[in-house]
Enzyme design. Structure first.
Site, PDB file in Angstrom:
ATOM      1  N   TRP A   1       0.835  -1.210   0.000  1.00 38.44           N
ATOM      2  CA  TRP A   1       0.000   0.000   0.000  1.00 38.44           C
ATOM      3  C   TRP A   1       0.865   1.253   0.000  1.00 38.44           C
ATOM      4  O   TRP A   1       0.624   2.192  -0.776  1.00 38.44           O
ATOM      5  CB  TRP A   1      -0.919   0.030   1.218  1.00 38.44           C
ATOM      6  CG  TRP A   1      -1.741   1.291   1.273  1.00 38.44           C
ATOM      7  CD1 TRP A   1      -2.946   1.512   0.667  1.00 38.44           C
ATOM      8  CD2 TRP A   1      -1.393   2.534   1.927  1.00 38.44           C
ATOM      9  NE1 TRP A   1      -3.373   2.813   0.903  1.00 38.44           N
ATOM     10  CE2 TRP A   1      -2.437   3.456   1.675  1.00 38.44           C
ATOM     11  CE3 TRP A   1      -0.307   2.946   2.693  1.00 38.44           C
ATOM     12  CZ2 TRP A   1      -2.430   4.747   2.178  1.00 38.44           C
ATOM     13  CZ3 TRP A   1      -0.287   4.248   3.187  1.00 38.44           C
ATOM     14  CH2 TRP A   1      -1.341   5.132   2.930  1.00 38.44           C
TER      15      TRP A   1
ATOM     16  N   ALA B   1      -5.868  -2.705  -2.398  1.00 41.61           N
ATOM     17  CA  ALA B   1      -6.131  -3.088  -1.008  1.00 41.61           C
ATOM     18  C   ALA B   1      -6.482  -1.888  -0.130  1.00 41.61           C
ATOM     19  O   ALA B   1      -6.741  -2.058   1.060  1.00 41.61           O
ATOM     20  CB  ALA B   1      -4.918  -3.811  -0.431  1.00 41.61           C
ATOM     21  N   ASP B   2      -6.513  -0.702  -0.709  1.00 39.72           N
ATOM     22  CA  ASP B   2      -6.846   0.499   0.058  1.00 39.72           C
ATOM     23  C   ASP B   2      -8.326   0.488   0.426  1.00 39.72           C
ATOM     24  O   ASP B   2      -9.203   0.401  -0.444  1.00 39.72           O
ATOM     25  CB  ASP B   2      -6.526   1.755  -0.767  1.00 39.72           C
ATOM     26  CG  ASP B   2      -6.851   3.029  -0.020  1.00 39.72           C
ATOM     27  OD1 ASP B   2      -6.049   3.433   0.832  1.00 39.72           O
ATOM     28  OD2 ASP B   2      -7.927   3.605  -0.277  1.00 39.72           O
ATOM     29  N   VAL B   3      -8.617   0.580   1.718  1.00 36.37           N
ATOM     30  CA  VAL B   3     -10.001   0.481   2.189  1.00 36.37           C
ATOM     31  C   VAL B   3     -10.851   1.626   1.649  1.00 36.37           C
ATOM     32  O   VAL B   3     -12.011   1.429   1.266  1.00 36.37           O
ATOM     33  CB  VAL B   3     -10.039   0.448   3.731  1.00 36.37           C
ATOM     34  CG1 VAL B   3     -11.479   0.473   4.235  1.00 36.37           C
ATOM     35  CG2 VAL B   3      -9.318  -0.784   4.263  1.00 36.37           C
TER      36      VAL B   3
ATOM     37  N   LEU C   1     -10.500   3.252  -1.156  1.00 36.98           N
ATOM     38  CA  LEU C   1     -10.794   2.988  -2.565  1.00 36.98           C
ATOM     39  C   LEU C   1     -11.839   1.892  -2.690  1.00 36.98           C
ATOM     40  O   LEU C   1     -12.778   1.997  -3.496  1.00 36.98           O
ATOM     41  CB  LEU C   1      -9.521   2.600  -3.309  1.00 36.98           C
ATOM     42  CG  LEU C   1      -9.698   2.198  -4.775  1.00 36.98           C
ATOM     43  CD1 LEU C   1     -10.280   3.349  -5.583  1.00 36.98           C
ATOM     44  CD2 LEU C   1      -8.367   1.742  -5.376  1.00 36.98           C
TER      45      LEU C   1
END
Length: 324
Positions: free
Chosen positions: A238, A257-259, A261
């Site tokens: 990340w 994997a960015d929450v 996004l």
């Protein structure tokens, strides 16, 4: 000094992202740290040739087109300093980037096409140095915005130099050699966790000693930059993706994997649940070449009022249809 950006270019919206976290969420307000807007211009302090320099950027029109007026507000005023400041500003606001290919891709996506209408001319603001972006990204890992801002402020106020102008103090981000001499105990006093303190000191020492050339990553291929970043302790996938977006100017990175996004993709693509990274990557295939900007425009929705989001979703999905 005048910089003529590639059109379309939206200085005001880009500044909105730079100057404040998304206040619409819980109505949080953050005092300026390193980014300031005073007397009609954006101001930032950086170090050039070992000395702090305060520069200002304001928008004006030349021959009917918007341009950026750049000046050295305080500090050395030699020609080389002016040139360096101009280079920093041009890179910071991506003024030479032609967004036309991204706009063409966006028009074929029912969500991005609407976001482009809203954010047309927005650029991904670039950190003045790659080192600053790396350290800030490490500080922001797995903590909320409020705490991250608090810790970053403590770090900058403790270790960064300041420039005073008209009674206002402008802080520059700490230099690698300064944080290289800190100890984990020193940083723990600023509420930086033990592991993060060791990561920051480690990367600072590597940069200060010349073992690592973070600035040089700007000129290497995108995937190579990502791989070289994750070789360092504290820089995971990340963080590497984020640095590629916000400091290296790489155009095709998708931090799947960015929450934030994932939640934006769920909301705007009407998914029943928060998508896994593989699902985000599947949706993002049609953004190939410009996935960094697709990501950024989805992130920008957090800066908007809930009423606008609901109105946009109604426009995109008149029947309120949810996808699997």
């Amino acid at each position: 000094m005048l910089i003529q950006p590639q059109q379309p270019f939206d200085f005001v919206r880009t500044l909105k992202f730079i100057l404040s976290p998304p206040a619409a969420l819980n109505r949080r307000v953050f005092e300026p740290l390193m980014e300031h807007f005073q007397d009609g211009e954006y101001r930032r302090a950086i170090r050039i040739d070992g000395r702090p320099v305060l520069y200002g950027v304001a928008e004006e029109r030349t021959f009917g087109e918007p341009a950026l007026k750049v000046r050295v507000v305080k500090g050395s005023s030699g020609r080389s300093v002016h040139q360096r400041v101009q280079q920093v500003v041009s890179r910071q606001f991506s003024t030479e980037l032609d967004l036309t290919p991204f706009l063409k891709i966006a028009r074929n996506d029912k969500v991005l096409s609407k976001l482009v209408d809203r954010f047309l001319g927005m650029r991904i603001p670039q950190a003045p140095t790659v080192y600053e972006c790396v350290v800030c990204a490490i500080l922001e890992q797995q903590v909320n915005l409020t705490f991250a801002h608090q810790v970053k402020r403590a770090l900058v106020e403790t270790y960064g130099e300041t420039v005073e102008f008209k009674g206002q103090h402008y802080s520059a981000f700490p230099e690698p050699h300064t944080l290289a001499s800190a100890t984990p105990v020193d940083l723990r006093k600023l509420q930086i966790s033990g592991p993060k303190a060791r990561y920051i000191i480690g990367i600072s020492r590597a940069v200060a000693d010349g073992q690592v050339d973070l600035e040089g990553l700007r000129s290497v291929p995108s995937e190579e930059a990502r791989i070289r970043l994750v070789e360092h302790k504290g820089i995971g996938p990340w963080t590497a993706e984020y640095v590629c977006l916000r400091a290296l100017g790489k155009l095709d990175h998708l931090p799947s994997a960015d929450v934030g996004l994932q939640k934006a993709v769920q909301a705007f693509y009407r998914l029943r649940k928060v998508p896994a990274p593989a699902r985000v990557e599947q949706i993002g295939r049609k953004w190939a070449g410009w996935r960094s900007y697709a990501t950024f425009y989805l992130w920008l929705t957090y800066w908007e009022q809930p009423e606008w989001k609901e109105s946009l979703l109604t426009e995109i999905y008149p029947g309120n249809r949810t996808q699997s």
